[in-house]
Write an enzyme that holds these catalytic residues in place. Structure first.
Site, PDB file in Angstrom:
ATOM      1  N   LYS A 115       4.271   0.669   2.263  1.00 12.17           N
ATOM      2  CA  LYS A 115       3.432   1.225   1.196  1.00 12.17           C
ATOM      3  C   LYS A 115       3.439   0.331  -0.033  1.00 12.17           C
ATOM      4  O   LYS A 115       3.281   0.798  -1.157  1.00 12.17           O
ATOM      5  CB  LYS A 115       3.895   2.640   0.843  1.00 12.17           C
ATOM      6  CG  LYS A 115       3.696   3.639   1.977  1.00 12.17           C
ATOM      7  CD  LYS A 115       4.033   5.063   1.562  1.00 12.17           C
ATOM      8  CE  LYS A 115       3.755   6.033   2.712  1.00 12.17           C
ATOM      9  NZ  LYS A 115       4.053   7.434   2.342  1.00 12.17           N
ATOM     10  N   ASN A 116       3.584  -0.955   0.209  1.00 13.53           N
ATOM     11  CA  ASN A 116       3.645  -1.938  -0.863  1.00 13.53           C
ATOM     12  C   ASN A 116       2.244  -2.469  -1.155  1.00 13.53           C
ATOM     13  O   ASN A 116       1.602  -3.066  -0.288  1.00 13.53           O
ATOM     14  CB  ASN A 116       4.587  -3.075  -0.423  1.00 13.53           C
ATOM     15  CG  ASN A 116       4.766  -4.129  -1.487  1.00 13.53           C
ATOM     16  OD1 ASN A 116       3.816  -4.790  -1.864  1.00 13.53           O
ATOM     17  ND2 ASN A 116       5.983  -4.302  -1.959  1.00 13.53           N
TER      18      ASN A 116
END
Length: 339
Positions: A115-116
């Site tokens: 989720k970067n």
């Protein structure tokens, strides 16, 4: 997913950069926190050294293989450092690097950082450089992400971009059906299905797909009327055509089946309320089904406005999380004309 264990092993068996011959001519550039920092951050020695060497090469704009290595090390410590990712792209371009290898690198990073934001931006950049040949691989990459987290927003956003920019629409509707077969409550898969039928250049658009998709949604509703997603999907199929929404007999029929079951009917009532507000004229069977759900039988239900208020009253009781909303909806209903 590709393993990032090699990066972890490199960090655990850390060899100081000052001891590595390829960095012998580099003068580290320490972080400048000013003459009197209020609260100095206690960085780990390996992190501090990596960033000191990175700053040195970054400030000199050295676009070299060792710069690429440093960005890999820096990303392993902090995958959210957007400056490092930006510099890495510059280095990759200068070196004319094999971007297929870069896909492998980002897949390794994604294993622990799915989720970067910086990762996904970089992945898109790489895929865009590779062009349509990357489409299948990118779709497969997002599949792997969904196996870990079926509702990863970044992966869904990336998948939609891939389809629109690089192609790969051929099996997408089938993929959505597969996901919904595995989990009919997967609202992300419902959203993707709507995206496909409205955006795919292969299906003819919403109007061409509407009839079969209404049947698909109603079948899902019949099985799980408590599932909000197919109800919203059904409404979306007529988002541009209220007349069609009002005149499709399958919609009130689906509502009636849910009401007769006398359980899991709140989305059916909500749908009927929306229809009534658009001028829908319910038959006697629907009216009686709604009235039967009231706890109090005092007061007659004459007009459609009265019926809509009854729906709001029932929902205030049976949907307590949104009770205030249903009270507000009731207050916005037109008053029944006095006789």
């Amino acid at each position: 997913m590709a393993s990032s264990s090699s990066e972890g092993e490199e960090r655990r068996a850390w060899v100081p950069l000052s001891s590595r011959p390829e960095f012998a001519d580099v003068t580290p550039l320490p972080q400048d926190d000013g003459p009197s920092p209020v609260v100095s951050i206690a960085y780990r020695n390996d992190f501090r050294e990596t960033m000191d060497y990175f700053r040195s090469l970054y400030s000199s704009r050295e676009l070299s293989p060792r710069s690429l290595l440093l960005t890999s090390l820096a990303i392993s410590f902090n995958p959210a450092n957007y400056t490092v990712w930006h510099f890495r792209r510059q280095v990759l371009e200068a070196l004319d690097a094999d971007l297929n290898d870069e896909l492998d690198f980002t897949e390794g990073v994604a294993k622990g950082n799915a989720k970067n934001y910086q990762l996904w931006h970089h992945r898109r950049w790489v895929a865009e450089k590779l062009g349509s040949d990357a489409a299948c691989g990118e779709l497969e990459f997002t599949r792997k992400i969904f196996c870990l987290d079926a509702k990863n927003y970044h992966a869904w956003s990336h998948r939609q971009w891939v389809l629109q920019a690089l192609g790969g629409w051929e099996n997408e509707l089938e993929y959505c059906a597969q996901l919904l077969e595995e989990d009919i409550f997967n609202n992300s898969a419902w959203n993707q299905r709507y995206f496909v039928i409205t955006k795919s250049p292969l299906l003819g658009g919403l109007k061409a797909m509407r009839d079969s998709e209404v049947d698909y949604a109603i079948e899902a509703i019949s099985t799980n009327p408590e599932n909000e997603s197919p109800w919203r999907y059904l409404r979306g199929l007529y988002s541009d055509e209220n007349d069609g929404w009002l005149n499709d007999a399958r919609v009130p029929s689906a509502c009636l089946r849910a009401l007769k079951a006398k359980r899991n009917f709140k989305f059916a009532l909500s749908t009927l309320l929306d229809l009534l507000c658009l001028g829908f004229k319910p038959n006697q069977e629907i009216r009686e089904a709604i009235i039967s759900l009231r706890t109090s039988h005092s007061g007659e239900v004459g007009s459609d406005s009265d019926l809509a208020k009854s729906i709001c009253s029932i929902l205030e009781r049976d949907d307590p999380m949104r009770a205030n909303y249903w009270t507000w909806r009731s207050s916005k209903l037109p008053q029944a004309p006095e006789v």
